[in-house]
Design a protein around this motif. Structure first.
Motif, PDB file in Angstrom:
ATOM      1  N   TYR A 162      12.221  54.615  59.095  1.00 13.33           N
ATOM      2  CA  TYR A 162      11.700  53.918  60.259  1.00 13.33           C
ATOM      3  C   TYR A 162      12.807  53.065  60.881  1.00 13.33           C
ATOM      4  O   TYR A 162      13.732  52.622  60.185  1.00 13.33           O
ATOM      5  CB  TYR A 162      10.526  53.006  59.865  1.00 13.33           C
ATOM      6  CG  TYR A 162       9.491  53.672  58.969  1.00 13.33           C
ATOM      7  CD1 TYR A 162       8.547  54.537  59.511  1.00 13.33           C
ATOM      8  CD2 TYR A 162       9.475  53.442  57.596  1.00 13.33           C
ATOM      9  CE1 TYR A 162       7.603  55.145  58.704  1.00 13.33           C
ATOM     10  CE2 TYR A 162       8.531  54.052  56.791  1.00 13.33           C
ATOM     11  CZ  TYR A 162       7.602  54.908  57.339  1.00 13.33           C
ATOM     12  OH  TYR A 162       6.671  55.526  56.537  1.00 13.33           O
ATOM     13  N   TRP A 163      12.691  52.833  62.199  1.00 20.11           N
ATOM     14  CA  TRP A 163      13.550  51.854  62.869  1.00 20.11           C
ATOM     15  C   TRP A 163      12.769  51.155  63.962  1.00 20.11           C
ATOM     16  O   TRP A 163      11.787  51.675  64.484  1.00 20.11           O
ATOM     17  CB  TRP A 163      14.835  52.481  63.383  1.00 20.11           C
ATOM     18  CG  TRP A 163      14.676  53.488  64.503  1.00 20.11           C
ATOM     19  CD1 TRP A 163      14.590  54.823  64.390  1.00 20.11           C
ATOM     20  CD2 TRP A 163      14.623  53.197  65.910  1.00 20.11           C
ATOM     21  NE1 TRP A 163      14.472  55.424  65.604  1.00 20.11           N
ATOM     22  CE2 TRP A 163      14.497  54.435  66.564  1.00 20.11           C
ATOM     23  CE3 TRP A 163      14.645  52.021  66.670  1.00 20.11           C
ATOM     24  CZ2 TRP A 163      14.399  54.543  67.954  1.00 20.11           C
ATOM     25  CZ3 TRP A 163      14.578  52.115  68.053  1.00 20.11           C
ATOM     26  CH2 TRP A 163      14.443  53.372  68.674  1.00 20.11           C
ATOM     27  N   GLN A 164      13.268  50.000  64.293  1.00 18.73           N
ATOM     28  CA  GLN A 164      12.587  49.164  65.280  1.00 18.73           C
ATOM     29  C   GLN A 164      13.633  48.260  65.927  1.00 18.73           C
ATOM     30  O   GLN A 164      14.566  47.804  65.255  1.00 18.73           O
ATOM     31  CB  GLN A 164      11.508  48.334  64.589  1.00 18.73           C
ATOM     32  CG  GLN A 164      10.769  47.339  65.457  1.00 18.73           C
ATOM     33  CD  GLN A 164       9.702  46.610  64.633  1.00 18.73           C
ATOM     34  OE1 GLN A 164       8.675  47.188  64.286  1.00 18.73           O
ATOM     35  NE2 GLN A 164       9.961  45.323  64.329  1.00 18.73           N
ATOM     36  N   GLY A 182      14.302  45.109  69.196  1.00 16.02           N
ATOM     37  CA  GLY A 182      13.668  44.166  70.115  1.00 16.02           C
ATOM     38  C   GLY A 182      14.517  42.939  70.295  1.00 16.02           C
ATOM     39  O   GLY A 182      15.650  42.850  69.786  1.00 16.02           O
ATOM     40  N   ILE A 198       9.046  43.306  70.278  1.00 16.16           N
ATOM     41  CA  ILE A 198       9.418  44.661  69.905  1.00 16.16           C
ATOM     42  C   ILE A 198       9.505  45.490  71.184  1.00 16.16           C
ATOM     43  O   ILE A 198       8.528  45.647  71.925  1.00 16.16           O
ATOM     44  CB  ILE A 198       8.392  45.287  68.942  1.00 16.16           C
ATOM     45  CG1 ILE A 198       8.310  44.467  67.648  1.00 16.16           C
ATOM     46  CG2 ILE A 198       8.746  46.729  68.633  1.00 16.16           C
ATOM     47  CD1 ILE A 198       7.212  44.922  66.713  1.00 16.16           C
ATOM     48  N   LYS A 212      10.704  51.491  68.966  1.00 13.94           N
ATOM     49  CA  LYS A 212      10.542  51.821  67.550  1.00 13.94           C
ATOM     50  C   LYS A 212      10.480  53.341  67.411  1.00 13.94           C
ATOM     51  O   LYS A 212      10.214  54.067  68.372  1.00 13.94           O
ATOM     52  CB  LYS A 212       9.296  51.168  66.950  1.00 13.94           C
ATOM     53  CG  LYS A 212       7.980  51.582  67.590  1.00 13.94           C
ATOM     54  CD  LYS A 212       6.822  50.843  66.912  1.00 13.94           C
ATOM     55  CE  LYS A 212       5.489  51.231  67.558  1.00 13.94           C
ATOM     56  NZ  LYS A 212       4.346  50.543  66.901  1.00 13.94           N
ATOM     57  N   SER A 213      10.703  53.786  66.164  1.00 10.69           N
ATOM     58  CA  SER A 213      10.712  55.219  65.907  1.00 10.69           C
ATOM     59  C   SER A 213       9.298  55.774  65.955  1.00 10.69           C
ATOM     60  O   SER A 213       8.316  55.055  65.720  1.00 10.69           O
ATOM     61  CB  SER A 213      11.336  55.509  64.544  1.00 10.69           C
ATOM     62  OG  SER A 213      10.537  54.933  63.519  1.00 10.69           O
ATOM     63  N   LEU A 234       6.811  55.380  62.984  1.00  8.56           N
ATOM     64  CA  LEU A 234       6.005  54.182  62.756  1.00  8.56           C
ATOM     65  C   LEU A 234       4.619  54.277  63.396  1.00  8.56           C
ATOM     66  O   LEU A 234       3.698  53.550  62.988  1.00  8.56           O
ATOM     67  CB  LEU A 234       6.725  52.944  63.309  1.00  8.56           C
ATOM     68  CG  LEU A 234       7.829  52.357  62.424  1.00  8.56           C
ATOM     69  CD1 LEU A 234       8.571  51.265  63.177  1.00  8.56           C
ATOM     70  CD2 LEU A 234       7.261  51.807  61.130  1.00  8.56           C
ATOM     71  N   THR A 255       4.062  48.232  62.891  1.00  6.60           N
ATOM     72  CA  THR A 255       5.252  47.453  63.252  1.00  6.60           C
ATOM     73  C   THR A 255       5.814  46.776  62.011  1.00  6.60           C
ATOM     74  O   THR A 255       5.086  46.433  61.082  1.00  6.60           O
ATOM     75  CB  THR A 255       4.913  46.383  64.298  1.00  6.60           C
ATOM     76  OG1 THR A 255       3.898  45.515  63.775  1.00  6.60           O
ATOM     77  CG2 THR A 255       4.453  47.027  65.588  1.00  6.60           C
ATOM     78  N   TRP A 258       9.283  40.950  61.734  1.00  6.84           N
ATOM     79  CA  TRP A 258      10.626  40.376  61.839  1.00  6.84           C
ATOM     80  C   TRP A 258      10.779  39.192  60.859  1.00  6.84           C
ATOM     81  O   TRP A 258       9.826  38.555  60.486  1.00  6.84           O
ATOM     82  CB  TRP A 258      10.869  39.833  63.250  1.00  6.84           C
ATOM     83  CG  TRP A 258      10.822  40.843  64.364  1.00  6.84           C
ATOM     84  CD1 TRP A 258       9.848  40.973  65.285  1.00  6.84           C
ATOM     85  CD2 TRP A 258      11.816  41.799  64.677  1.00  6.84           C
ATOM     86  NE1 TRP A 258      10.140  41.965  66.186  1.00  6.84           N
ATOM     87  CE2 TRP A 258      11.365  42.501  65.820  1.00  6.84           C
ATOM     88  CE3 TRP A 258      13.041  42.176  64.109  1.00  6.84           C
ATOM     89  CZ2 TRP A 258      12.081  43.534  66.403  1.00  6.84           C
ATOM     90  CZ3 TRP A 258      13.768  43.197  64.710  1.00  6.84           C
ATOM     91  CH2 TRP A 258      13.291  43.871  65.827  1.00  6.84           C
ATOM     92  N   GLU A 318      18.642  44.743  58.569  1.00  8.91           N
ATOM     93  CA  GLU A 318      18.565  44.185  59.924  1.00  8.91           C
ATOM     94  C   GLU A 318      19.935  43.699  60.365  1.00  8.91           C
ATOM     95  O   GLU A 318      20.695  43.124  59.570  1.00  8.91           O
ATOM     96  CB  GLU A 318      17.562  43.027  59.971  1.00  8.91           C
ATOM     97  CG  GLU A 318      17.445  42.429  61.368  1.00  8.91           C
ATOM     98  CD  GLU A 318      16.460  41.278  61.416  1.00  8.91           C
ATOM     99  OE1 GLU A 318      16.396  40.602  62.466  1.00  8.91           O
ATOM    100  OE2 GLU A 318      15.764  41.036  60.392  1.00  8.91           O
TER     101      GLU A 318
END
Length: 449
Positions: A83-85, A87, A92, A95-96, A99, A103, A106, A133
């Motif tokens: 997964y990636w996200q 923002g 946000i 995102k991938s 997901l 979410t 953070w 991160e």
């Protein structure tokens, strides 16, 4: 319960030590594998994080844009584990597809500079993920903007790899453990071979085939062999000395006994028959006692030296021929059931003395038959002499064994008696028992190990 076998003890101790060592080795290997696979996962996810950071920019609409997409299809598979996200602040922007509507939480503050923060977060479907991160500075029109990008990897991916490794490592270490225990078993057997050779050499001495422990032994065992040989020589010398002293005692008593016998004869000639009878009775008792002690001393030396086993059949044949020639008020049939290979672990002279006394007693009590048998069972020779005479009452049988009463007290002229026979048998580590024979008379059982 502690086993008596040295090989079993060593194997058990070694097996326990190997088990502990392999368990510790498995634990350490698992830790190493965990660290290694985690490092590889961090490196792989870190590459994806750098790719995302390199392609991040601010679009015309002011929103965060990441050009291109990651090559791993799991980022595009719903709940695919990767997964990636991205923002800004707590917002946000991207995102991938993996997901879906999930979410990633953070952290309160983004990493500083070019540092990469690694932490854990909840993953879809109630699982856990570890997250990398990074803070990225993007600009539009010369105005810098701080963006946050996280890439997560489902912890289940690592757990499955860890479980597979543990199963493989456990089976491999178990096979290694069995191989080591088997190798130690054979190594212990080889190491204890000198002790088995020593045991065999001692058995040769015990059986009378050797007078000392012979053979080639390692340096660790040789002092023990030398001590055993010295002990055997000293014991042999002591027995020979004891036998010589017993002989000297017997010879020293001959003259006083002869004088007493002569005195008794003179008293009888002088008309003092009662006094002469008392003296003669004491002389006979003393003679029997001296004879018995001489026999015991001689048997002790021979039993210790353990001469070669004596075939029983020839001794029995010689005795039956000699006893058949003696005058008897009734004819006696001697029957022998002795295998040709049967042999007694006893000196020939002592065996003849034992069997002669027992067979002669059976002849005197028998009505018409004496049976002599010999068998081998449980590593011992069993010699039995039976007659068809009246036998002895049960209480008399018990008295014979418990008190050592001589048969010559009941039947005149029975030789040394049961006490002498029992002494000879016990000198060789054997046993003598009296029971009732199926023929109706007495059965004398002699067991020689």
């Amino acid at each position: 319960m502690i086993p008596s076998s040295l090989r079993a003890r060593f194997t058990i101790i070694a097996a326990c030590a190997i088990t502990v060592a392999l368990v510790l080795a498995g634990f350490m290997l698992t830790l190493i594998f965990d660290g290694n696979i985690r490092a590889r996962a961090v490196a792989e996810v870190g590459d994806d994080l750098r790719t995302l950071a390199a392609n991040a920019r601010i679009g015309p609409d002011g929103r965060l844009v990441i050009d291109g997409d990651l090559s791993d299809p799991r980022f595009r598979t719903p709940y695919g584990g990767y997964y990636w996200q991205a923002g800004r602040d707590q917002q946000i922007d991207l995102k991938s597809r993996s997901l879906l509507d999930f979410t990633i939480d953070w952290r309160p503050q983004p990493p500083t500079g070019n540092d990469v923060a690694i932490y854990e977060r909840p993953a879809p479907e109630g699982r856990r993920m570890f997250v990398l991160e990074r803070r990225v500075v993007v600009s539009r029109g010369g105005t810098p903007t701080i963006a946050r990008i996280v890439v997560g990897l489902d912890q289940g991916e690592l757990d499955e790899a860890r479980t597979a490794f543990i199963q493989f490592a456990a089976s491999s270490l178990a096979a290694l453990g069995f191989a080591l225990v088997a190798a130690l078993w054979f190594a212990t057997s080889a190491s204890l071979a000198p002790l088995r050779a020593l045991r065999a050499a001692l058995m040769e001495v015990h059986l009378g085939r050797k007078t000392s422990v012979e053979g080639r032994f390692p340096d660790e065992v040789k002092p023990l062999v030398d001590d055993l040989n010295a002990l055997l020589q000293a014991r042999n010398a002591d027995l020979v000395t004891a036998r010589a002293r017993a002989g000297d005692l017997a010879h020293g008593l001959k003259t006083p006994l002869a004088v007493l016998t002569s005195t008794a004869r003179q008293l009888r000639e002088a008309g003092q028959a009662e006094a002469a009878a008392d003296i003669e009775g004491e002389v006979q008792r003393m003679s029997r006692h001296v004879t018995r002690e001489l026999v015991r001393a001689r048997a002790g030396v021979r039993a210790f030296r353990r001469s070669h086993p004596t075939p029983i059949a020839p001794v029995a044949a010689t005795l039956t021929r000699a006893l058949s020639a003696l005058p008897s008020p009734r004819p006696i049939a001697f029957e022998t059931r002795i295998p040709a290979e049967a042999a007694a672990p006893m000196d020939e002279t002592d065996l003849t003395e034992v069997m002669g006394n027992v067979v002669d007693n059976a002849r005197k009590w028998a009505r018409g038959k004496v049976l002599i048998t010999a068998t081998e069972a449980a590593g011992a020779i069993h010699i039995a002499v039976e007659d068809d005479g009246p036998g002895l009452p049960g209480d008399a049988l018990s008295y014979e064994i418990e008190r050592g009463r001589r048969l010559d007290e009941q039947v005149e002229g029975s030789g040394f008696g049961l006490a002498i026979v029992k002494d000879l048998v016990e000198a060789y580590g054997g046993d003598l028992t009296l029971t009732r024979s199926p023929l109706g008379g007495l059965k004398v059982d002699i067991v020689l190990p």
